[in-house]
Design an enzyme around this catalytic site. Structure first.
Site, PDB file in Angstrom:
ATOM      1  CG  PHE A   1      -1.829   1.393   1.165  1.00  0.00           C
ATOM      2  CD1 PHE A   1      -3.151   1.143   0.659  1.00  0.00           C
ATOM      3  CD2 PHE A   1      -1.189   2.512   2.151  1.00  0.00           C
ATOM      4  CE1 PHE A   1      -3.972   2.029   0.239  1.00  0.00           C
ATOM      5  CE2 PHE A   1      -2.203   3.800   1.508  1.00  0.00           C
ATOM      6  CZ  PHE A   1      -3.092   3.377   1.239  1.00  0.00           C
TER       7      PHE A   1
ATOM      8  CG  ASP B   1       5.754   4.234   2.410  1.00  0.00           C
ATOM      9  OD1 ASP B   1       5.276   4.634   3.414  1.00  0.00           O
ATOM     10  OD2 ASP B   1       4.151   4.182   0.979  1.00  0.00           O
TER      11      ASP B   1
ATOM     12  CE  LYS C   1      -0.970   7.742   7.090  1.00  0.00           C
ATOM     13  NZ  LYS C   1      -0.460   5.727   5.738  1.00  0.00           N
TER      14      LYS C   1
HETATM   15  C1  LIG Z   1      -1.415   6.265   4.240  1.00  0.00           C
HETATM   16  C2  LIG Z   1       0.454   5.406   3.463  1.00  0.00           C
HETATM   17  C3  LIG Z   1       0.750   6.276   1.858  1.00  0.00           C
HETATM   18  C4  LIG Z   1       0.176   7.244   1.581  1.00  0.00           C
HETATM   19  O1  LIG Z   1      -0.384   8.490   2.121  1.00  0.00           O
HETATM   20  P1  LIG Z   1      -1.324   9.635   1.917  1.00  0.00           P
HETATM   21  O2  LIG Z   1      -1.643  10.495   2.701  1.00  0.00           O
HETATM   22  O3  LIG Z   1      -2.968   8.915   1.839  1.00  0.00           O
HETATM   23  O4  LIG Z   1      -1.345  10.130   0.630  1.00  0.00           O
HETATM   24  C5  LIG Z   1       1.011   5.832   1.780  1.00  0.00           C
HETATM   25  N1  LIG Z   1       2.220   4.855   2.182  1.00  0.00           N
HETATM   26  C6  LIG Z   1       1.534   3.924   2.851  1.00  0.00           C
HETATM   27  C7  LIG Z   1       2.991   2.901   4.237  1.00  0.00           C
HETATM   28  C8  LIG Z   1       0.459   4.569   3.964  1.00  0.00           C
HETATM   29  O5  LIG Z   1       0.307   4.063   5.180  1.00  0.00           O
END
Ligand SMILES: *Cc1c(COP(=O)(O)O)cnc(C)c1O
Length: 403
Positions: A147, A232, A261
């Site tokens: 994700f 990520d 985040k």
């Molecule tokens: C939340 C998340 C994203 C995307 O972030 P947004 O601010 O919602 O675009 C990408 N990678 C990971 C691992 C995430 O948890």
């Protein structure tokens, strides 16, 4: 309620939202009005322990006074200059973040998905200009069940039909391998591979933790083959797993780090790509940008959020409290519980059936958590949480699993 009783404020608001808002989420029916620390309060005056932390954006706790103070002060000074002009917060933010991560350069964006897109662009251009990959041929290796966000390019290399059905055609140039298998990674690499993009722990897939040594092995393979290791850490980073970065659990330093985040402590969208000069220097004026990226309000907020993480030692706190919580949770025995796993205050309770009914029951018991990948309950409270609140949580979970 079937009774003649008038609708509660929450019911009223929910019906308006259902009528006027697009239905791209399936939220629990709690309508939050205010929050403080680890606790949120709904419009009808009920109190809940937040065990999701907005998908780990609120690691520092809701409305942390120092972050809110920074937000207010900067909001009254200047909020947006665009990058057409410089502002006094950006240089402070990029230098502080780069130093905190042991890196050389920062490219600020807003949402997580935008930072992932930025890392993809940087990796490809690095592949062409530094590695000599023939133009248009660059490949990025990604993992099954990943994700990384919701743009068309990112959903295109997702393996989850729910995320991608009906949204094609998609961007080519991505190769998918199983998560946590370094041998497959090695075999998947070609002369055209520029990057390996991964999550150190797959959160949305159900808190999937790779086998010990995977991060270290993947890093060694990528280094040897001259492939960028792109982590990520939007959800796993900034203290959540008991380290500043989840990669640090295996002493791995990624080539490219993606943060979002908790970078703002849940007050404002702030994301960033953090890397070396060699990688981020591929961007020249005009090659990439964002109107709001690196704006002074975002930078001031993120600086405060980083300071809170450091000064309140939230990574250490996450490690200590997480170990305690995991130990306590493993005493829960129920025929529906298949496995309980976690790192720091990122814990998944994997059930044999759907998790949603348990999340609904926990909501009625004053605990907010959200099912992930159908059958996993994710527990990820703010890292500032008190141990007595966690003890109370364990009690509520025991009640939820009583029958
Ligand atoms: C939340 C998340 C994203 C995307 O972030 P947004 O601010 O919602 O675009 C990408 N990678 C990971 C691992 C995430 O948890």
């Amino acid at each position: 309620m079937a009774h003649a009783k008038s609708r509660t404020q929450a019911e009223e608001l929910i019906s308006i939202e259902e009528r006027w808002g697009a239905h791209n989420y399936h939220p629990l029916d709690v309508v939050v009005e205010h929050a403080s620390g680890a606790w949120v309060y709904d419009v009808d005056g009920r109190k809940y322990l937040d065990c999701l932390s907005a998908y780990s954006a609120v690691n520092q706790g809701h409305c942390h006074p120092r972050i809110i103070q920074a937000l207010k002060e900067q909001a009254e000074r200047v909020t947006l200059t665009s990058r057409a002009f410089r502002n006094d917060q950006l240089p402070r933010f990029v230098s502080e973040l780069a130093r905190a991560c042991g890196m050389e350069m920062v490219l600020p964006m807003n949402t997580g998905a935008e930072a992932v897109e930025t890392a993809i662009k940087a990796s490809r251009r690095w592949g062409y200009t530094r590695k000599g990959i023939p133009l248009g041929q660059a490949e990025i290796i990604v993992c099954e069940n990943n994700f990384h966000g919701r743009t068309t390019t990112i959903t295109g290399f997702s393996s989850e039909p729910l995320y991608k059905d009906g949204f094609g055609p998609f961007t080519p140039g991505f190769v998918t391998i199983p998560f946590g298998d370094a041998e497959t990674l090695e075999r998947a690499l070609t002369a055209s591979t520029c990057a390996f993009l991964f999550e150190p722990i797959q959160c949305e897939a159900g808190i999937l933790i790779p086998p010990d040594g995977f991060l270290r092995d993947a890093a060694a393979i990528c280094r040897r083959e001259r492939v960028l290791l792109v982590a990520d850490e939007i959800q796993t980073g900034l203290g959540r797993t008991g380290h500043l970065l989840a990669c640090h659990a295996e002493n791995v330093q990624p080539d490219v780090l993606i943060l979002g985040k908790a970078l703002s402590g849940g007050t404002y969208p702030v994301s960033a790509v953090v890397s070396s000069r060699e990688v981020l220097d591929v961007f020249r004026p005009g090659s990439h940008g964002s109107t709001y990226g690196g704006n002074p309000l975002a930078c001031a907020v993120a600086r405060a959020a980083l300071r809170v993480l450091e000064e309140e030692r939230l990574a250490e706190r996450s490690q200590e409290l997480g170990a305690w919580l995991l130990y306590e949770l493993r005493k829960l025995h129920h025929p529906h519980i298949n496995e309980i796993r976690g790192r720091g205050l990122l814990i998944g309770i994997e059930l044999l059936g759907p998790a949603r009914p348990y999340c609904e029951r926990l909501k009625d018991l004053g605990v907010l958590c959200k099912e992930t990948h159908d059958h996993v309950i994710r527990l990820a409270p703010p890292l500032i949480i008190e141990q007595e609140d966690l003890a109370w949580l364990v009690g509520q979970l025991r009640t939820a699993f009583e029958n």
